[in-house]
Design a protein around this motif. Structure first.
Motif, PDB file in Angstrom:
ATOM      1  N   UNK A   1     -24.856   3.139 -10.041  1.00  0.00           N
ATOM      2  CA  UNK A   1     -24.493   4.125 -11.079  1.00  0.00           C
ATOM      3  C   UNK A   1     -23.433   5.132 -10.628  1.00  0.00           C
ATOM      4  N   UNK A   2     -22.920   4.939  -9.423  1.00  0.00           N
ATOM      5  CA  UNK A   2     -21.830   5.755  -8.866  1.00  0.00           C
ATOM      6  C   UNK A   2     -22.191   7.221  -8.647  1.00  0.00           C
ATOM      7  N   UNK A   3     -23.480   7.542  -8.645  1.00  0.00           N
ATOM      8  CA  UNK A   3     -23.855   8.941  -8.388  1.00  0.00           C
ATOM      9  C   UNK A   3     -23.521   9.334  -6.947  1.00  0.00           C
TER      10      UNK A   3
ATOM     11  N   UNK B   1     -18.425  19.995 -10.607  1.00  0.00           N
ATOM     12  CA  UNK B   1     -17.051  19.949 -10.075  1.00  0.00           C
ATOM     13  C   UNK B   1     -16.483  21.352  -9.865  1.00  0.00           C
TER      14      UNK B   1
ATOM     15  N   UNK C   1     -16.250  12.678 -11.890  1.00  0.00           N
ATOM     16  CA  UNK C   1     -15.935  11.246 -11.993  1.00  0.00           C
ATOM     17  C   UNK C   1     -16.231  10.766 -13.414  1.00  0.00           C
TER      18      UNK C   1
ATOM     19  N   UNK D   1     -15.376   0.726  -0.617  1.00  0.00           N
ATOM     20  CA  UNK D   1     -15.051   1.518  -1.797  1.00  0.00           C
ATOM     21  C   UNK D   1     -16.353   1.950  -2.450  1.00  0.00           C
ATOM     22  N   UNK D   2     -16.312   3.134  -3.048  1.00  0.00           N
ATOM     23  CA  UNK D   2     -17.550   3.653  -3.658  1.00  0.00           C
ATOM     24  C   UNK D   2     -17.453   3.647  -5.184  1.00  0.00           C
TER      25      UNK D   2
ATOM     26  N   UNK E   1      -7.152  -5.510  -6.293  1.00  0.00           N
ATOM     27  CA  UNK E   1      -8.495  -6.102  -6.325  1.00  0.00           C
ATOM     28  C   UNK E   1      -8.287  -7.606  -6.387  1.00  0.00           C
TER      29      UNK E   1
ATOM     30  N   UNK F   1      -9.460   7.655  -8.432  1.00  0.00           N
ATOM     31  CA  UNK F   1     -10.508   7.379  -7.435  1.00  0.00           C
ATOM     32  C   UNK F   1      -9.945   7.332  -6.018  1.00  0.00           C
TER      33      UNK F   1
ATOM     34  N   UNK G   1     -20.838  11.962  -6.388  1.00  0.00           N
ATOM     35  CA  UNK G   1     -21.114  13.409  -6.367  1.00  0.00           C
ATOM     36  C   UNK G   1     -21.390  13.874  -4.929  1.00  0.00           C
TER      37      UNK G   1
ATOM     38  N   UNK H   1     -10.829   9.975  -2.796  1.00  0.00           N
ATOM     39  CA  UNK H   1     -11.410   9.366  -1.605  1.00  0.00           C
ATOM     40  C   UNK H   1     -12.496   8.347  -1.892  1.00  0.00           C
ATOM     41  N   UNK H   2     -12.658   7.938  -3.155  1.00  0.00           N
ATOM     42  CA  UNK H   2     -13.686   6.939  -3.490  1.00  0.00           C
ATOM     43  C   UNK H   2     -13.219   5.520  -3.172  1.00  0.00           C
ATOM     44  N   UNK H   3     -11.952   5.257  -3.444  1.00  0.00           N
ATOM     45  CA  UNK H   3     -11.404   3.919  -3.202  1.00  0.00           C
ATOM     46  C   UNK H   3     -10.324   4.000  -2.132  1.00  0.00           C
ATOM     47  N   UNK H   4     -10.332   3.040  -1.240  1.00  0.00           N
ATOM     48  CA  UNK H   4      -9.307   2.998  -0.197  1.00  0.00           C
ATOM     49  C   UNK H   4      -8.058   2.308  -0.762  1.00  0.00           C
TER      50      UNK H   4
ATOM     51  N   UNK I   1     -21.867  17.452 -15.297  1.00  0.00           N
ATOM     52  CA  UNK I   1     -21.012  16.842 -14.268  1.00  0.00           C
ATOM     53  C   UNK I   1     -19.787  17.707 -14.021  1.00  0.00           C
TER      54      UNK I   1
ATOM     55  N   UNK J   1     -17.357   7.759 -14.742  1.00  0.00           N
ATOM     56  CA  UNK J   1     -18.529   6.975 -15.135  1.00  0.00           C
ATOM     57  C   UNK J   1     -19.699   7.115 -14.171  1.00  0.00           C
ATOM     58  N   UNK J   2     -19.724   8.178 -13.399  1.00  0.00           N
ATOM     59  CA  UNK J   2     -20.861   8.387 -12.487  1.00  0.00           C
ATOM     60  C   UNK J   2     -22.024   8.989 -13.268  1.00  0.00           C
ATOM     61  N   UNK J   3     -23.214   8.456 -13.005  1.00  0.00           N
ATOM     62  CA  UNK J   3     -24.410   8.920 -13.718  1.00  0.00           C
ATOM     63  C   UNK J   3     -25.157   9.900 -12.832  1.00  0.00           C
TER      64      UNK J   3
ATOM     65  N   UNK K   1     -12.311  20.335  -2.773  1.00  0.00           N
ATOM     66  CA  UNK K   1     -12.101  19.509  -3.960  1.00  0.00           C
ATOM     67  C   UNK K   1     -13.367  19.458  -4.815  1.00  0.00           C
TER      68      UNK K   1
ATOM     69  N   UNK L   1     -14.857  17.300  -8.186  1.00  0.00           N
ATOM     70  CA  UNK L   1     -14.527  16.078  -8.936  1.00  0.00           C
ATOM     71  C   UNK L   1     -15.510  15.833 -10.071  1.00  0.00           C
TER      72      UNK L   1
ATOM     73  N   UNK M   1     -19.300  10.490   5.171  1.00  0.00           N
ATOM     74  CA  UNK M   1     -20.054   9.278   4.839  1.00  0.00           C
ATOM     75  C   UNK M   1     -21.143   8.991   5.878  1.00  0.00           C
TER      76      UNK M   1
ATOM     77  N   UNK N   1      -3.175  -0.388  -4.955  1.00  0.00           N
ATOM     78  CA  UNK N   1      -4.555  -0.856  -4.801  1.00  0.00           C
ATOM     79  C   UNK N   1      -4.671  -2.222  -5.467  1.00  0.00           C
TER      80      UNK N   1
END
Lengths: 303, 304
Positions: free
Chosen positions: B122-124, A147, A83, B303-304, A15, A49, B127, A53-56, A143, A85-87, A79, A81, B134, A13
Motif C-alpha cells: 500500500x506504499x505507506x 507532509x 505521495x 524501489x519503494x 521499467x 518519486x 511516509x 527518493x522512492x525510486x532509483x 496525508x 497513492x500511499x495508504x 522534505x 511529501x 532505510x 527511469x
C-alpha cells in the motif's frame, strides 16, 4: 530567493523496456511553487518519486537542497511529501500516527505539531479517528498534514486536490498559496487551472520526455501576447498592428482577438490599454481581456 | 522507531491472535504429551506392583532412569553429556518444548510476514522513508518483532514450566529456575535467526501473502538441507549403535551440507556444555546477521 532548490540532470527511469522517464532535466528555484504537468503516463509520478527518493533513477542525477536524495538520512527534516497513492496505515488513530511521524522526524513537540497541521488542513476532529474510518478526501488531507509537519523547506505534493470537493480543494489551494515564498513546493496535478493559479514555473512531460520547462508567464506568453473576447463590431486589425510595440494581431476562432507584442520594449498594461482604447474608439464591444493563453491550451498544444 | 513499531504491532490484534494460537498449541501439546506420559507411568507402576517391586526403591529408580535415558537417546540425542542433563527435565516439558521449537519458525513467519511487505504494497512505507534511513527502518521493524516474540515466548515457556512442575512433584525448584532460564535463552536465540529471515522475506516482495509463502518455502529449504545432511554420516564419524543415526550407513562428504542449515545448530542450544551452547548461539546470531544484512541490502537497493 533565487537559489536553485532542486536540480534534475538528464534523469531517466526504465521499467524493463519501458522508458517511463527519459532524459529529463530542469531546475526549481527556492521559494517557487513548481508544477509537474502531463497527461496520464507522462512520467509525472515517476519523476516525482525519484525526486523524493522512492525510486532509483536508471541514469542521471538529482540534487535536493544540494544533497543526493538517495544518501541515507539526507532529506530528514528537509522534505515533506504527499505521495499520490500511499495508504495511511489503518491501525493507527490519526493523532497518534501524526505524532509518531513527528517523533520519527525528530520534531521537538511532535504532538503539538500534529495538532497544528491538522488544524491547517481543517481536520482537527479526526484526531481520534482511525485512518481506515476516513473518507478519501479526509485521508488525502491527513496525508497532506503529515507532509507539512515540521515546516520542511521543500514540500512535494502529488495530486493534492484529486478527489476533493470544490470547497475543500479551494482550502487546500489556499494552504499551498501560503507555503509559497517560504517553502519550495512541487505540485503534480491534472488540474491545469489550479496549477496556472498556483505555480511560478512548470515542467510539462509527455511520454516520459520533457517537452517544456519554463516560468508560467513564459509558458502562457503573458509577456508576449494578450487576447480580447469580442462581442460586436468590426475590428480594425490593421490599426491594431500599427500600434507601437505590436508584432501581430489576428482573429482566432470564437471571436477572439489575439495581439502579439514585444514584451521587452513595452509593458503589457500599456499595450493592452492602448488596444482597448482603439477598440472603444471604433465602437467595438468586448466582454473580457486576458494575458497570454490559457495553460490548458498550451499543454494541449505541446502534448 | 522500535517503540512506535512495537506499539503499532501490538495494536494490530494479530499479536493477541498469535498469543492465543501459541498458548492453544502449547496447551494441546501439553495435554497430549502429558496424557501419554501419565498413561505410560501408570502402566509401569502397575507392572511394578504386579511384580511386587517398590517404585520408590533406589535401584528401581535407577532402572527407570536408564529406560528414560535409552528412550531419549533414540528420540532426542546420543550425546552423553546432554542426556545426563536432560534427565533432570520432566519428559513432558522436554517433548513439549522440543515440539514448540519446531514450530517457532512458522509462528515467527505468521507474526512478521507483512512487517515490510505490508507497507510496500500500500506504499505507506513512503511516509516513513522520508523520515528515516532505510537501514534504521529495517532495524526498527526487526527490533519490534524481537520484542513482541520474546514476550510470546516468555508467556508460553512459563506456562510449559508451570504445567510441568504441577505434573511432576519431583521437578526440583532449583531445576525449575535453571531450566526456565535455559529454555528461554534457547528459544530466544533460536527465534532470532528466524525473525531475521522473516524480515528478509518481507523486504523482498510487495505482497504479504507472497512474503508468507516465500518464507515458508525458505523454511522448508532450511529443513530439507539439514535433513539431507543428516541422511549421510560424516567421513570418519562414529555413531552410537543405540541411536537412530546408526541406521544410516552411507558415509559421504554430502553430510557436510548440514552445516549450511541454521536448523542443524538448534540441538546444541540446550547443551549443558556452555561452549557448545555459546557456539550454537553465535551461529544463530551469525545467521540472523546474515539475513538482516541481506534485508538491509535489498531495502537499500529497491524501489519503494
Amino acid at each position: 530567493m533565487s537559489q536553485t532548490a532542486i536540480r534534475l540532470d538528464r534523469l531517466s527511469k526504465h521499467f524493463g523496456p519501458k522508458r517511463a522517464v527519459d532524459d529529463v532535466s530542469f531546475e526549481v528555484q527556492a521559494g517557487h511553487c513548481y508544477g509537474l504537468i502531463g497527461p496520464n503516463g507522462a512520467g509525472k509520478t515517476t519523476t516525482f518519486s525519484m525526486m523524493t527518493g522512492y525510486l532509483f533513477p536508471t541514469s542521471g542525477t538529482i540534487s535536493i537542497l544540494g544533497v543526493d536524495p538517495f544518501e541515507p538520512g539526507a532529506l530528514k527534516g528537509k522534505v515533506g511529501v504527499l505521495p499520490q497513492d500511499a495508504i495511511l496505515p489503518p491501525t493507527w488513530p490519526v493523532g497518534a500516527l501524526l505524532t509518531y511521524y513527528g517523533e520519527l522526524s525528530g520534531l521537538p513537540s511532535p504532538e503539538a505539531e500534529a495538532r497544528r497541521v491538522l488544524e491547517k488542513v481543517q481536520l482537527p476532529e479526526t484526531w481520534g479517528l482511525y485512518s481506515n474510518q476516513l473518507s478519501h478526501g479526509m485521508a488525502k488531507r491527513v496525508s497532506m498534514a503529515q507532509a507539512l509537519m515540521g515546516s520542511p523547506p521543500v514540500i512535494f505534493l502529488d495530486e493534492p486536490t484529486a478527489g476533493l470537493d470544490p470547497k475543500i480543494a479551494a482550502s487546500v489551494r489556499q494552504v499551498i498559496r501560503e507555503l509559497k515564498g517560504q517553502h519550495t513546493v512541487v505540485v503534480s496535478s491534472h488540474n491545469l487551472q489550479e496549477l496556472e493559479e498556483l505555480c511560478d514555473a512548470t515542467a510539462i512531460l509527455d511520454k516520459g520526455k520533457l517537452v517544456s520547462a519554463a516560468t508560467m508567464s513564459e509558458l502562457t506568453g503573458q509577456m508576449a501576447e494578450f487576447r480580447v473576447q469580442l462581442a460586436r463590431g468590426e475590428v480594425p486589425t490593421f490599426e491594431v498592428k500599427a500600434l507601437s510595440g505590436v508584432k501581430d494581431a489576428r482573429i482566432e476562432p470564437n471571436n477572439v482577438l489575439c495581439v502579439s507584442f514585444d514584451g521587452k520594449t513595452i509593458q503589457p498594461e500599456e499595450i493592452i490599454t492602448r488596444t482597448c482604447g482603439l477598440l472603444v474608439e471604433r465602437k467595438v464591444l468586448f466582454t473580457g481581456v486576458w494575458r497570454g493563453k490559457k495553460l490548458e491550451e498550451k499543454v494541449l498544444q505541446l502534448t | 522507531m522500535w517503540k512506535g513499531e512495537t506499539v503499532r504491532a501490538t495494536r494490530s490484534g494479530r499479536v493477541l491472535a498469535l498469543l492465543i494460537l501459541f498458548v492453544m498449541f502449547v496447551s494441546l501439546t501439553l495435554a497430549v504429551v502429558g496424557f501419554v506420559t501419565r498413561q505410560l507411568n501408570a502402566t509401569v507402576d502397575k507392572q511394578l506392583q504386579s511384580a511386587g517391586v517398590d517404585a520408590g526403591d533406589e535401584r528401581m529408580k535407577e532402572q527407570l532412569n536408564q529406560g528414560k535415558r535409552q528412550m531419549l537417546s533414540v528420540v532426542i540425542t546420543d550425546d552423553e553429556e546432554m542426556l545426563e542433563s536432560l534427565l533432570t527435565l520432566p519428559v513432558v516439558l522436554l517433548f513439549v518444548f522440543k515440539l514448540t521449537l519446531r514450530f517457532v519458525p512458522l509462528f515467527v513467519a505468521l507474526m512478521g510476514f507483512d512487517q515490510l511487505a505490508g507497507e510496500l504494497g500500500p506504499k505507506s512505507i513512503r511516509f516513513l522513508v522520508v523520515r528515516l534511513k532505510r537501514n534504521t527502518l529495517i532495524l526498527g521493524k526487526f527490533a519490534s518483532q524481537v520484542t513482541i516474540f520474546s514476550g510470546l515466548l516468555f508467556v508460553c515457556t512459563l506456562l510449559m514450566v508451570l504445567v510441568a512442575k504441577a505434573l511432576n512433584a519431583d521437578f526440583a525448584a532449583k531445576d525449575v529456575v535453571l531450566w526456565t532460564g535455559r529454555l528461554l535463552a534457547a528459544s530466544f536465540v533460536l527465534a532470532l535467526a528466524y525473525l531475521a529471515l522473516t524480515t528478509l522475506c518481507s523486504a523482498l516482495v510487495r505482497s504479504g501473502a507472497v512474503s508468507l509463502l516465500l518464507n515458508i518455502m525458505v523454511l522448508f529449504g532450511i529443513w530439507a538441507l539439514a535433513f539431507f545432511g543428516e541422511y549421510f554420516t560424516l567421513p570418519g564419524e562414529v555413531v552410537d549403535a543405540s541411536s537412530l543415526k546408526s541406521m544410516i550407513t552411507d558415509e559421504s562428504p554430502l553430510a557436510y551440507t548440514r552445516y549450511l542449515s541454521v536448523w542443524h545448530y538448534g540441538q546444541d542450544l540446550l547443551h549443558p556444555d556452555w561452549t557448545r551452547f555459546l557456539t550454537a548461539a553465535v551461529v544463530h546470531v551469525g545467521f540472523a546477521l546474515v539475513f538482516l544484512g541481506a534485508a538491509q541490502l535489498v531495502m537499500k537497493k529497491r524501489d519503494l
